[in-house]
Design a protein around this motif. Structure first.
Motif, PDB file in Angstrom:
ATOM      1  N   GLN A 167      41.953   9.079  24.190  1.00  7.21           N
ATOM      2  CA  GLN A 167      42.730   8.001  23.597  1.00  7.21           C
ATOM      3  C   GLN A 167      44.204   8.360  23.549  1.00  7.21           C
ATOM      4  N   THR A 168      44.503   9.621  23.249  1.00 12.01           N
ATOM      5  CA  THR A 168      45.882  10.105  23.221  1.00 12.01           C
ATOM      6  C   THR A 168      46.541   9.913  24.576  1.00 12.01           C
ATOM      7  N   ALA A 169      45.804  10.239  25.643  1.00 13.12           N
ATOM      8  CA  ALA A 169      46.339  10.087  26.995  1.00 13.12           C
ATOM      9  C   ALA A 169      46.649   8.633  27.315  1.00 13.12           C
ATOM     10  N   LEU A 170      45.796   7.723  26.865  1.00 12.06           N
ATOM     11  CA  LEU A 170      46.054   6.298  27.094  1.00 12.06           C
ATOM     12  C   LEU A 170      47.319   5.864  26.354  1.00 12.06           C
ATOM     13  N   LEU A 171      47.457   6.307  25.114  1.00 12.82           N
ATOM     14  CA  LEU A 171      48.659   5.983  24.350  1.00 12.82           C
ATOM     15  C   LEU A 171      49.902   6.509  25.052  1.00 12.82           C
ATOM     16  N   ALA A 172      49.799   7.710  25.626  1.00  8.83           N
ATOM     17  CA  ALA A 172      50.938   8.320  26.317  1.00  8.83           C
ATOM     18  C   ALA A 172      51.331   7.538  27.560  1.00  8.83           C
ATOM     19  N   GLU A 173      50.362   6.849  28.169  1.00  6.69           N
ATOM     20  CA  GLU A 173      50.654   6.021  29.335  1.00  6.69           C
ATOM     21  C   GLU A 173      51.447   4.772  28.945  1.00  6.69           C
ATOM     22  N   LEU A 174      51.317   4.349  27.692  1.00 13.60           N
ATOM     23  CA  LEU A 174      51.871   3.072  27.267  1.00 13.60           C
ATOM     24  C   LEU A 174      53.102   3.188  26.383  1.00 13.60           C
TER      25      LEU A 174
END
Length: 211
Positions: free
Chosen positions: A91-98
């Motif tokens: 989830q952290t990685a997805l947030l970092a993409e956005l």
């Protein structure tokens, strides 16, 4: 939990379910393999829309639920985000993409270490071991806060650390039967905007959470 076939790939399931249509989020989910963020013995189950066990009795949230929670934050590319509950970091990685910058607080040092290794190539992510219920006042304010653990109310420090006009998503409840809600901050006060879904989450522990 969101009812989707456990044999359906997350991205396809989200599109078919009609719940998430944000193209940036769907692209992030497609680009970030969940298999890189689960214990090796569960890698073969990473494409299933189901929680996966990790140490300390924790689980990784199922992809469809992660997507709906992240989608509710309506992140823009310059946002600063606080995540409570890093887990293995998908989830952290997805947030970092956005978003421009992500601060994630994890209660367990070994989970935080694993997450840091999983996120090593992402320069805009900071994983901190600490009390998630207290947030990170030294890095506030945050444009968005995502809490991946349950408590009957929003901890006061998190409400204070959310920027004016910011969005906060949290499962509200005792742990095990929650209403995941979106709240927004206006006039210095949190206002409940809508319910996202029902779900089952582990409890939020800390000075402003459960003992």
């Amino acid at each position: 939990m969101v009812e989707l076939s456990a044999h359906t790939r997350p991205v396809d399931a989200l599109v078919a379910a009609g719940g998430v249509r944000d193209e940036r989020l769907l692209a992030a989910i497609a680009a970030v393999p969940r298999s890189a963020f689960v214990p090796a013995e569960y890698a073969g189950q990473a494409e299933l829309d189901a929680p996966i066990p990790i140490p300390h009795g924790q689980v990784t949230t199922q992809p469809s639920l992660v997507a709906r929670m992240v989608d509710a934050l309506a992140l823009h590319g310059d946002a600063r985000v606080l995540e409570i509950g890093t887990g293995y970091g998908w989830q952290t990685a997805l947030l970092a993409e956005l978003a421009r910058e992500v601060f994630s607080v994890e209660r367990f040092a070994d989970l935080a270490g694993t997450a840091r290794a999983n996120l090593a190539d992402r320069e805009n992510v900071h994983v901190v071991v600490g009390d998630g219920s207290a947030g990170l006042p030294e890095h506030a304010p945050f444009d968005a806060i995502l809490v991946a653990a349950a408590y009957p109310s929003v901890p006061t420090p998190l409400a204070e650390q959310l920027a004016e006009g910011g969005r906060l998503v949290q499962p509200l409840g005792p742990g095990g039967a929650e209403d995941v809600v979106l709240l927004e901050k206006h006039g210095g006060e949190l206002r409940r905007t809508r319910s996202i879904t029902g779900a089952h989450f582990v409890r939020l522990h800390g000075a402003h959470g459960f003992p």
